[in-house]
Write a protein that holds these residues in place. Structure first.
Motif, PDB file in Angstrom:
ATOM      1  N   ARG A  70       0.835  -0.064 -10.833  1.00  0.00           N
ATOM      2  CA  ARG A  70       0.191   0.794  -9.845  1.00  0.00           C
ATOM      3  C   ARG A  70      -1.300   0.568  -9.986  1.00  0.00           C
ATOM      4  NH1 ARG A  70      -2.030   5.899 -10.730  1.00  0.00           N
ATOM      5  NH2 ARG A  70      -2.462   7.005  -8.798  1.00  0.00           N
ATOM      6  N   LEU A  71      -1.929   0.127  -8.895  1.00  0.00           N
ATOM      7  CA  LEU A  71      -3.367  -0.126  -8.920  1.00  0.00           C
ATOM      8  C   LEU A  71      -4.048   0.784  -7.914  1.00  0.00           C
ATOM      9  CD1 LEU A  71      -2.050  -3.432  -8.913  1.00  0.00           C
ATOM     10  CD2 LEU A  71      -4.142  -3.349 -10.228  1.00  0.00           C
ATOM     11  N   VAL A  72      -5.162   1.360  -8.322  1.00  0.00           N
ATOM     12  CA  VAL A  72      -5.925   2.246  -7.457  1.00  0.00           C
ATOM     13  C   VAL A  72      -7.339   1.702  -7.360  1.00  0.00           C
ATOM     14  CG1 VAL A  72      -6.774   4.591  -7.110  1.00  0.00           C
ATOM     15  CG2 VAL A  72      -4.526   4.226  -8.154  1.00  0.00           C
ATOM     16  N   SER A  73      -7.838   1.587  -6.137  1.00  0.00           N
ATOM     17  CA  SER A  73      -9.181   1.067  -5.920  1.00  0.00           C
ATOM     18  C   SER A  73      -9.992   2.047  -5.085  1.00  0.00           C
ATOM     19  CB  SER A  73      -9.104  -0.279  -5.193  1.00  0.00           C
ATOM     20  OG  SER A  73     -10.407  -0.791  -4.972  1.00  0.00           O
ATOM     21  N   LEU A  74     -11.244   2.233  -5.464  1.00  0.00           N
ATOM     22  CA  LEU A  74     -12.176   3.020  -4.666  1.00  0.00           C
ATOM     23  C   LEU A  74     -13.044   2.051  -3.882  1.00  0.00           C
ATOM     24  CD1 LEU A  74     -13.258   5.643  -7.346  1.00  0.00           C
ATOM     25  CD2 LEU A  74     -11.547   5.897  -5.542  1.00  0.00           C
ATOM     26  N   LEU A  97     -10.249  -3.545   7.334  1.00  0.00           N
ATOM     27  CA  LEU A  97      -9.044  -4.257   6.913  1.00  0.00           C
ATOM     28  C   LEU A  97      -7.802  -3.758   7.652  1.00  0.00           C
ATOM     29  CD1 LEU A  97      -9.647  -4.396   3.060  1.00  0.00           C
ATOM     30  CD2 LEU A  97      -9.570  -6.352   4.620  1.00  0.00           C
ATOM     31  N   GLY A  98      -7.907  -2.592   8.280  1.00  0.00           N
ATOM     32  CA  GLY A  98      -6.762  -2.026   8.981  1.00  0.00           C
ATOM     33  C   GLY A  98      -5.648  -1.621   8.031  1.00  0.00           C
ATOM     34  N   LEU A  99      -6.015  -1.186   6.828  1.00  0.00           N
ATOM     35  CA  LEU A  99      -5.007  -0.840   5.827  1.00  0.00           C
ATOM     36  C   LEU A  99      -4.231   0.407   6.231  1.00  0.00           C
ATOM     37  CD1 LEU A  99      -6.984  -1.437   2.513  1.00  0.00           C
ATOM     38  CD2 LEU A  99      -5.241  -2.903   3.536  1.00  0.00           C
ATOM     39  N   GLU A 100      -2.911   0.366   6.020  1.00  0.00           N
ATOM     40  CA  GLU A 100      -2.023   1.488   6.281  1.00  0.00           C
ATOM     41  C   GLU A 100      -0.955   1.514   5.198  1.00  0.00           C
ATOM     42  OE1 GLU A 100      -0.248   1.209  10.136  1.00  0.00           O
ATOM     43  OE2 GLU A 100      -2.147   0.855  11.142  1.00  0.00           O
ATOM     44  N   VAL A 105       0.863  -1.185   0.000  1.00  0.00           N
ATOM     45  CA  VAL A 105       0.000   0.000   0.000  1.00  0.00           C
ATOM     46  C   VAL A 105       0.899   1.234   0.000  1.00  0.00           C
ATOM     47  CG1 VAL A 105      -1.773   1.291   1.244  1.00  0.00           C
ATOM     48  CG2 VAL A 105      -1.840  -1.214   1.221  1.00  0.00           C
ATOM     49  N   THR A 106       0.734   2.090  -1.012  1.00  0.00           N
ATOM     50  CA  THR A 106       1.561   3.286  -1.122  1.00  0.00           C
ATOM     51  C   THR A 106       0.808   4.571  -0.797  1.00  0.00           C
ATOM     52  OG1 THR A 106       1.091   3.404  -3.491  1.00  0.00           O
ATOM     53  CG2 THR A 106       3.106   2.251  -2.833  1.00  0.00           C
ATOM     54  N   ALA A 107      -0.514   4.538  -0.811  1.00  0.00           N
ATOM     55  CA  ALA A 107      -1.291   5.744  -0.482  1.00  0.00           C
ATOM     56  C   ALA A 107      -2.713   5.347  -0.108  1.00  0.00           C
ATOM     57  CB  ALA A 107      -1.317   6.707  -1.661  1.00  0.00           C
ATOM     58  N   ILE A 108      -3.275   6.094   0.839  1.00  0.00           N
ATOM     59  CA  ILE A 108      -4.680   5.927   1.225  1.00  0.00           C
ATOM     60  C   ILE A 108      -5.260   7.327   1.394  1.00  0.00           C
ATOM     61  CG2 ILE A 108      -6.297   5.127   2.988  1.00  0.00           C
ATOM     62  CD1 ILE A 108      -4.263   2.944   3.715  1.00  0.00           C
ATOM     63  N   LYS A 109      -6.355   7.598   0.690  1.00  0.00           N
ATOM     64  CA  LYS A 109      -7.063   8.867   0.841  1.00  0.00           C
ATOM     65  C   LYS A 109      -8.442   8.547   1.388  1.00  0.00           C
ATOM     66  CE  LYS A 109      -4.573  10.959  -2.982  1.00  0.00           C
ATOM     67  NZ  LYS A 109      -4.636  11.314  -4.387  1.00  0.00           N
ATOM     68  N   GLN A 165      -9.821   5.903  -1.238  1.00  0.00           N
ATOM     69  CA  GLN A 165      -9.023   5.512  -2.398  1.00  0.00           C
ATOM     70  C   GLN A 165      -7.758   4.861  -1.863  1.00  0.00           C
ATOM     71  OE1 GLN A 165      -8.449   8.471  -5.521  1.00  0.00           O
ATOM     72  NE2 GLN A 165      -6.288   7.924  -5.576  1.00  0.00           N
ATOM     73  N   VAL A 166      -7.486   3.635  -2.322  1.00  0.00           N
ATOM     74  CA  VAL A 166      -6.298   2.898  -1.895  1.00  0.00           C
ATOM     75  C   VAL A 166      -5.435   2.642  -3.117  1.00  0.00           C
ATOM     76  CG1 VAL A 166      -5.436   0.750  -0.867  1.00  0.00           C
ATOM     77  CG2 VAL A 166      -7.536   1.802   0.015  1.00  0.00           C
ATOM     78  N   GLU A 167      -4.145   2.951  -2.985  1.00  0.00           N
ATOM     79  CA  GLU A 167      -3.188   2.750  -4.075  1.00  0.00           C
ATOM     80  C   GLU A 167      -2.206   1.659  -3.663  1.00  0.00           C
ATOM     81  OE1 GLU A 167       0.313   5.464  -5.916  1.00  0.00           O
ATOM     82  OE2 GLU A 167      -1.677   6.386  -5.791  1.00  0.00           O
ATOM     83  N   ILE A 168      -1.992   0.708  -4.562  1.00  0.00           N
ATOM     84  CA  ILE A 168      -1.054  -0.389  -4.317  1.00  0.00           C
ATOM     85  C   ILE A 168      -0.041  -0.417  -5.450  1.00  0.00           C
ATOM     86  CG2 ILE A 168      -0.806  -2.916  -4.257  1.00  0.00           C
ATOM     87  CD1 ILE A 168      -3.439  -3.062  -2.812  1.00  0.00           C
ATOM     88  N   GLN A 169       1.238  -0.559  -5.089  1.00  0.00           N
ATOM     89  CA  GLN A 169       2.294  -0.755  -6.079  1.00  0.00           C
ATOM     90  C   GLN A 169       2.642  -2.237  -6.048  1.00  0.00           C
ATOM     91  OE1 GLN A 169       3.478   2.044  -7.856  1.00  0.00           O
ATOM     92  NE2 GLN A 169       4.252   0.480  -9.224  1.00  0.00           N
ATOM     93  N   ALA A 170       2.394  -2.920  -7.148  1.00  0.00           N
ATOM     94  CA  ALA A 170       2.658  -4.358  -7.271  1.00  0.00           C
ATOM     95  C   ALA A 170       3.686  -4.539  -8.376  1.00  0.00           C
ATOM     96  CB  ALA A 170       1.370  -5.112  -7.579  1.00  0.00           C
ATOM     97  N   GLY A 171       4.962  -4.570  -7.994  1.00  0.00           N
ATOM     98  CA  GLY A 171       6.013  -4.584  -8.999  1.00  0.00           C
ATOM     99  C   GLY A 171       5.896  -3.322  -9.829  1.00  0.00           C
TER     100      GLY A 171
END
Length: 134
Positions: free
Chosen positions: A99-103, A112-115, A79-83, A90-96
């Motif tokens: 870059r994936l962004v999910s709303l 989920l306790g995402l950080e 996880v690289t960013a959470i807004k 909005q959650v951003e994940i860098q997977a190799g």
């Protein structure tokens, strides 16, 4: 909030989509900040790994052929960013190099306790992205 998650060189390599040898070379060269735990293992703090993964993806300007995958894919990453908004997030994940962004709902992010710096998997099916905590 929980303590910062740290990753071994092998775990970092998997999340970055490279070999452990490549990750070790980057650490030896000072490109990735590492520290040693009480048993002497080299670790990378989650936030440092998240920042490095974004930097690495931005620097990747190779003209390789695109990889072709099915519509049902799992992208383990960091996880690289959470807004957070009042209702949505909005959650951003860098997977190799991806870059994936999910709303999703703010409630889902909190459950989920995402950080930032945490390992997570983005699951893609058609036009939907589902985030799983690892």
């Amino acid at each position: 909030m929980t303590g910062m998650q740290s990753y071994t060189i092998g775990q970092a390599a998997r999340l970055l989509g490279v070999s452990p040898d490549t990750a070790r070379r980057w650490a030896d060269a000072g490109r990735m900040a590492t520290h040693r735990d009480e048993s002497g293992r080299r670790l990378i703090d989650g936030k440092d790994l998240a920042a490095f993964s974004v930097e690495l993806a931005r620097a990747d300007t190779t003209d390789e052929d695109p990889s072709y995958t099915s519509v049902r894919n799992a992208f383990p990453g960091i996880v690289t960013a959470i807004k957070l908004g009042d209702v949505a997030a909005q959650v951003e994940i860098q997977a190799g190099p991806h870059r994936l962004v999910s709303l999703l709902t703010r409630e889902a992010v909190e459950e989920l306790g995402l950080e930032v710096g945490m390992e997570a998997t983005a699951r893609v099916k058609s036009t939907n992205v589902h985030i799983d905590r690892v």
